[in-house]
Design a protein around this motif. Structure first.
Motif, PDB file in Angstrom:
ATOM      1  N   PRO A  30      86.166  76.306  52.888  1.00 25.07           N
ATOM      2  CA  PRO A  30      84.885  75.624  52.668  1.00 25.07           C
ATOM      3  C   PRO A  30      83.683  76.558  52.830  1.00 25.07           C
ATOM      4  O   PRO A  30      82.576  76.182  52.461  1.00 25.07           O
ATOM      5  CB  PRO A  30      84.866  74.531  53.739  1.00 25.07           C
ATOM      6  N   TYR A  33      82.584  81.239  48.373  1.00 23.86           N
ATOM      7  CA  TYR A  33      82.120  80.879  47.044  1.00 23.86           C
ATOM      8  C   TYR A  33      83.321  80.761  46.121  1.00 23.86           C
ATOM      9  O   TYR A  33      84.205  81.624  46.121  1.00 23.86           O
ATOM     10  CB  TYR A  33      81.159  81.943  46.487  1.00 23.86           C
ATOM     11  N   LEU A 322      74.368  69.182  43.428  1.00 26.88           N
ATOM     12  CA  LEU A 322      75.752  69.508  43.074  1.00 26.88           C
ATOM     13  C   LEU A 322      76.113  68.974  41.701  1.00 26.88           C
ATOM     14  O   LEU A 322      77.292  68.954  41.329  1.00 26.88           O
ATOM     15  CB  LEU A 322      76.711  68.931  44.122  1.00 26.88           C
ATOM     16  N   TYR A 363      77.354  74.969  54.826  1.00 23.66           N
ATOM     17  CA  TYR A 363      78.046  74.127  53.849  1.00 23.66           C
ATOM     18  C   TYR A 363      77.108  73.779  52.694  1.00 23.66           C
ATOM     19  O   TYR A 363      77.467  73.846  51.516  1.00 23.66           O
ATOM     20  CB  TYR A 363      78.536  72.826  54.486  1.00 23.66           C
ATOM     21  N   GLY A 367      77.609  75.089  48.814  1.00 19.69           N
ATOM     22  CA  GLY A 367      77.801  74.120  47.732  1.00 19.69           C
ATOM     23  C   GLY A 367      76.737  74.252  46.657  1.00 19.69           C
ATOM     24  O   GLY A 367      77.027  74.173  45.461  1.00 19.69           O
ATOM     25  N   ASP A 370      77.250  77.471  44.572  1.00 27.92           N
ATOM     26  CA  ASP A 370      78.383  77.344  43.657  1.00 27.92           C
ATOM     27  C   ASP A 370      78.091  76.408  42.487  1.00 27.92           C
ATOM     28  O   ASP A 370      78.560  76.641  41.367  1.00 27.92           O
ATOM     29  CB  ASP A 370      79.619  76.849  44.435  1.00 27.92           C
TER      30      ASP A 370
ATOM     31  N   GLU C 437      77.027  67.195  53.248  1.00 28.52           N
ATOM     32  CA  GLU C 437      77.110  68.275  52.260  1.00 28.52           C
ATOM     33  C   GLU C 437      78.530  68.839  52.183  1.00 28.52           C
ATOM     34  O   GLU C 437      79.028  69.135  51.092  1.00 28.52           O
ATOM     35  CB  GLU C 437      76.112  69.384  52.586  1.00 28.52           C
ATOM     36  N   ASN C 441      80.777  68.813  48.822  1.00 27.66           N
ATOM     37  CA  ASN C 441      81.437  70.012  48.278  1.00 27.66           C
ATOM     38  C   ASN C 441      82.912  69.746  47.972  1.00 27.66           C
ATOM     39  O   ASN C 441      83.446  70.256  46.985  1.00 27.66           O
ATOM     40  CB  ASN C 441      81.348  71.173  49.276  1.00 27.66           C
ATOM     41  N   ASN C 444      83.149  68.127  44.617  1.00 25.62           N
ATOM     42  CA  ASN C 444      82.975  69.093  43.522  1.00 25.62           C
ATOM     43  C   ASN C 444      84.198  69.997  43.367  1.00 25.62           C
ATOM     44  O   ASN C 444      84.569  70.369  42.256  1.00 25.62           O
ATOM     45  CB  ASN C 444      81.729  69.955  43.762  1.00 25.62           C
ATOM     46  N   ARG C 445      84.823  70.334  44.482  1.00 26.34           N
ATOM     47  CA  ARG C 445      85.999  71.194  44.408  1.00 26.34           C
ATOM     48  C   ARG C 445      87.116  70.559  43.583  1.00 26.34           C
ATOM     49  O   ARG C 445      87.854  71.245  42.873  1.00 26.34           O
ATOM     50  CB  ARG C 445      86.525  71.478  45.824  1.00 26.34           C
TER      51      ARG C 445
END
Ligand SMILES: [Co+2]
Ligand SMILES: [Co+2]
Ligand SMILES: [Co+2]
Ligand SMILES: [Co+2]
Ligand SMILES: [Co+2]
Ligand SMILES: [Co+2]
Ligand SMILES: [Co+2]
Ligand SMILES: [Co+2]
Lengths: 448, 448, 448, 448
Positions: A30, A33, A322, A363, A367, A370, C437, C441, C444-445
């Motif tokens: 986590p 990148y 995001l 975090y 995020g 990325d 957050e 993430n 999104n992953r």
């Protein structure tokens, strides 16, 4: 440590957090990148050079988690009981540790972010000088650069009715002084832009507002900023950040089109550009892509405060963005124009008030970084495939290729000559499909 | 009756409805004016001359009550099965009977409102000529005047992607032709303005849109309209009506400030003014008063399409505006600038779809007229008492009366000279109350 | 061909378009599925069985492209001058050709969608009987099934003030009759649900509305629908579709929580479920995921009308939803509850008015289908990884694992006993990070 | 002065301001009531008894003018550097001086408003006991009464994730304790209601939220509040204040209908009522009148936090409501139901941040009081004239007077029997005008 000295990597605040590295899309780490690989070439340029990302000083280092309904929640060792010199210095050390660990090239600041609390304008002026020297030393030590600086003309109670547009000349003069000082500090630090956000340049009620006076003063003082920039040899761009309202009921920098109109009125449209923020686009009833496309078309595109709001609540939540699709849609408007010049993507975003740990800062930024990189890869794919651009070109081809189109754009054309031509040729055209869904599918196809 | 002849007051449509008269605030007659007394002097001018009210042709005579979810509901004898010549003639007779019974001085129309359905642009052109002759005869017979005309560039399917900003030059040429014809008809009829509303001048998705091409064409053709106006000796104003979206996702005439920017870009800011609509102000995130104040300050105030939306639903409901306070707040921005020149208050408003009777047209207009008159009386009282203006003058007095203010506005002033002065004199001003609530109370005190 | 006969694949309308096939993510074929592979197993179930997709009859086959500002734009061979029997039959043939070529298992209809124009309720009743027979034959011939049917209680002018909630008992009786007929037709066709959307069940102004009467009638007649469903042995679910407004100023089915309150008031909360539409969620100030999570939590989750609006305009644009992230966020609320039971994903979406070609119908649906499939794969990955669920479980663990939590949930607990316990133990807890957050993430992953 | 002693009228804070008196509509005194004449009889009741107005403690005495972008602006002598005991006592003295000078019968408070800062829950508990004794003394001395008390479960950082719905049982237990203490203090002070506003009862993201757990806990603890109320013999009503969001992304008390659904789910719909706020209505997409009409119809109408937002910005601005027409529209929904019972009109409104003087507190309240009184007179006139009620009765008369209506509401009626009847009698009704504009005109006619 003497007053002017700085510390780097000595007694870190973010203990146990190593510099963030690129590990590729399959990584489950986590704090890595997955898309941001700064040296990867995209459309002929390094990712880092495309995105020119910056960390903002205010949300991440100055905000303690308070909101209008409650006190600060965050665990931030540099938040002493009050923001005295020691606290400000600790904050700066933490900030540069953070910038360095993220591996991003830039940061941004307000004058009051990097200084201790100042009781008077004189103190602020002096404190900023000291802070600028320390920032210079940190930049030198870490290689981190300044994307832009700005003066905070909204937090001090004196600015309740505005800074440059205040009804009281004394307040406006204080605003001018802060801008002068901060523009010069930005210049000293090699800042690549200087931003004005009209934090309270607007009105709460027309009943006590002289619109002409306020707009004319705003234009006048902005012209002076531009003049001073040239005088001191500042090479960066002067930027204005659109926002339609909040905290004021109405703000003069409503959106990019409004700002362009204002700039033209004062002959500044070649001198001043815009710093676009997605959350502010939302508040003014626009998509992020619309604001970018408008600024590009009007020739005033400057930089980006990347963040997002949510579409359910009507205030500026400044969340980490995001939404890869939404950013991609903005990038395909931006990149064909040459992309960011002196601008960058500044994370004008804050963790949610409930995200109270130090780790949450990482975090959130990981995020956000990325999502930008993923959107860049997606936009590049769309641009390289070229199908949308090709469709668009064909749709408007009549203006270059048909006799009628050429005649309508030719020098002698008039309402009458065009109307007569339409009548003479019995023009009776029908509609041609705009193919919106097919084009939207092409975007999704390229989304990484 | 020969084709060119008109009928007036012969076999009325609105049977049993007498001309609406002023009966004063205590009247309980639902078909009397309680505030609109056209000859009453207010701020040195007759009410009628202040308000210059107009009935719109489209909502009141062309709309049958359909909405996106259902078919027409209204009882309108002039709505034959289809809008053929007989139906169009019957509609025109009803319209002038209505105008006359209301006793308002003006009306407004689109080319397609006053003509039968036209299969081709040629037919429309011819039908408009015939209709203009008939309108002229009705004007002559009734004394009702034309506030403005406009070409409908949005209903025909060919305009799905815009009129003047259409990707297809053939469609744009048809738009130009319609404007030419309608501008000339408006001139023939002594119209006091000509309006362009960008019904579909905007985009549904950026993915198929060439923003530069569309904006440049829009500017180019608008310049031709201005040129043609001068050529034919049209004395009225050319107006653009701001609306941010609907039917398009985004419309180029977003709001007054956006239009002013656009006009400057094409050097048209002295030639074109705005036709402001409260419901469109709502859609763009502004108050009605804001749009008026902005247009006045930018020197582009033209005319008003008086109506309102509601604040709960986000589309253009075009309701009759009975919000006397809201209109008063707009009038105190408008009247001190000299008020409406060639402009007027056009009732661009429609009865609710459930208000299906002929009588409802009268109730709606009587209420709308009276709300305007009541707001005029209220605004005049505020202006005559002068307390708000006095407070405002005092609030900004420092710019004329203090040495600092005068220095800041003087020719030689610069960012540096002002900042140095602020530093040298140790300026450290505090905030002064803006007294919003006290001022709001003064408004309520004057509300009739 | 005799009246009752149907034609299948004989003289196709969508010439040159072959059945849409799955070709995988790397395909550049704009008329192939890149994610929707109906037999692929996801979380132990076939994709087709997860998504249960349906095409809607109205937007795709009945709408001609008109909007409130202009006439129809679309090229649809089955749109004859008027919707007579031949036109209705041609439309049905085209519809089943379309369903079949898309390869989706279901469709949905209103009574008036599948019938020719009916001058009276009697005609509609008869026409629906004939249409149902033909639909049955088409279902038999193609294998396409009925997800749900519904009665249109909003298009006929008589329903201007509502159907079941109309002030006039005669209109309400007509609404009841239409529902009875359509529920029986749906039953005959093996429909898996029956939907009521309160097209005009609401009010335009409180000034003419008896709220008690309308709400009580609504509850009463809804109870009768449930009773009739059981009487005729209909096995499907009765669904209500939330929508806060449009066309009415306020609609009683505002959102899922409001409907649940209403259902409880009439003892129907076990009998009636909701049909959630993302665009309606937007209009009521909610995210799509919120409406799903709420319906799941309240036990009234039924089916989904998949589409989206845009966040800039405040009306129901019913666009095809390509926002994979947004759908994924909804699916992770839906799937853990067992997913759709009798419900499905109905494409209650229409191509933009500018997308006027027949092909556009295919582009739109292919994109919409793929977005759903891609979201399903993304949601499945999140669920399989399990990190979000694990974080959530840990966050609330105190309620099951701590003595205090258990005591607070135990039978004897009272305000006093809990307060006393807090006082006695000097409880003074602090906040724990909510890690928003980090969790975002993780979403999104997993996005495909 | 010993600790428990209070001071009244001794060394006043609001120097030079005399008690506000009624002077009639023609008064130009900005510190006089022009409409509020408390003993005037309206619809058979004294104005004071209709409106039961209260001043709120928080906005007027605790807020220093800060907003999310800047520090406090207000000149308030009782705001010491920190909110210690002396400051809290000074504030209370000022508050009762203010209540008394306004001449309003009630006030409202949160536990933390009337106490000094408390480092722990224990301290707060003790400080509240002391404060309650002092409030009792002030009430005794001045005759001012308590409309309601409430516990602040949102300002302390521990409540970042909610109070009663917090994931952590320890935090929820602290919330329970605060409610217990504050409910008992309210009871001691003769409070006529006790309010729960779910300041942070909601979620910021579904990703970290267990909706079932939170809603069930909310219901459970609310039941305990009701139980405790009965146990201690509290005679007032328990109220919940709807608000859709802010500070949380989503709040469970979204609007009146949602709360009614929630209450029914926990069997509390007879025990708990709502405290409606116009600004919260705005945020949830409703008119003020809608929320009142809904609460009246559902039988949960409690009290009103009178204020307003503006329709341009999407957050809770809590402005003083001067919109007489809008309040009138709400009152004609409220008064026929019997009006406020234990409820009142609490000025949950704050002066604008720029209104920084002590005097501004008076201007604001005087304007707010007068707007309520003027609306009351207007609503009474509408009700006494009775034309709207009469129209409404006629519109729905068919349900009582026609055979069809009676049959449809009779015991044996079913979907089938009604449908069969409609078919048998060939029902084919058309729409009847809803006369919205005529009714709106009647409202304007009665506006004072
Ligand atoms: Co920003
Ligand atoms: Co922002
Ligand atoms: Co208009
Ligand atoms: Co409009
Ligand atoms: Co739907
Ligand atoms: Co919809
Ligand atoms: Co409140
Ligand atoms: Co509020």
């Amino acid at each position: 440590m003497a007053d002017g000295e700085i510390k780097v990597d000595n007694d870190p605040v973010f203990k146990g957090i190593d510099p963030i590295k690129y590990e590729g899309p399959d990584s489950d780490n986590p704090l890595a990148y997955r898309y941001y690989d700064k040296d990867q070439m995209v459309l002929g340029k390094r990712m880092e050079d495309h995105l020119r990302m910056a960390v903002c000083y205010w949300h991440t280092f100055c905000w303690d988690g308070f909101d209008i309904f409650g006190a600060g929640t965050t665990d931030r060792p540099w938040h002493a009981a009050r923001n005295d010199r020691a606290a400000a210095d600790a904050k700066m050390a933490a900030a540069f540790e953070f910038f360095t660990k993220l591996g991003l090239p830039y940061y941004c600041f307000h004058d009051v972010d990097v200084t201790e609390d100042s009781a008077t304008p004189d103190e602020l002026s002096n404190n900023l000088k000291r802070a600028a020297d320390r920032l210079a030393a940190y930049q030198e030590a870490t290689g981190v650069k300044l994307l832009w600086g700005t003066a905070n003309l909204f937090s001090n109670p004196r600015f309740a009715a505005g800074g440059l547009t205040n009804p009281n000349p004394e307040v406006a003069a204080c605003a001018v002084r802060q801008i002068r000082d901060c523009l010069e500090a930005t210049n000293q630090l090699g800042g690549e832009n200087y931003v004005l956000w009209g934090g309270r340049e607007g009105y709460d009620t027309l009943l006590n507002t002289n619109l002409d006076r306020e707009l004319n003063n705003f234009g006048r003082f902005l012209s002076m900023v531009v003049e001073h920039k040239h005088k001191i040899g500042f090479k960066g761009k002067i930027l204005i950040e659109p926002k339609p309202h909040e905290p004021m009921y109405h703000q003069y920098d409503f959106d990019s089109a409004t700002i362009h109109g204002f700039l033209q009125h004062f002959g500044l449209e070649k001198e001043v550009h815009v710093n676009i923020e997605p959350n502010h686009a939302t508040l003014s009833g626009h998509s992020f892509a619309h604001e970018i496309a408008t600024a590009v078309s009007l020739g005033i595109m400057g930089s980006i405060d990347i963040n997002c709001g949510n579409y359910q609540n009507g205030w500026d939540t400044d969340q980490f963005n995001l939404d890869v699709r939404d950013i991609t849609l903005a990038l395909i408007e931006l990149l064909p124009s040459g992309g960011l010049d002196t601008g960058g993507f500044n994370f004008d975003a804050k963790v949610r008030r409930q995200s109270s740990d130090l780790d949450d800062l990482f975090y959130a930024h990981v995020g956000g970084v990325d999502a930008l990189a993923r959107a860049l890869l997606s936009a590049a794919d769309i641009i390289e495939k070229g199908e949308i651009a090709k469709f668009k070109a064909a749709r408007y081809a009549g203006w270059e290729s048909s006799d009628l189109g050429k005649m309508m754009l030719s020098d002698g054309a008039s309402l009458e000559s065009i109307a007569d031509k339409a009548a003479a040729t019995g023009l009776n055209p029908s509609h041609t499909s705009g193919r919106q869904e097919m084009l939207e599918n092409l975007v999704n196809r390229s989304l990484k």
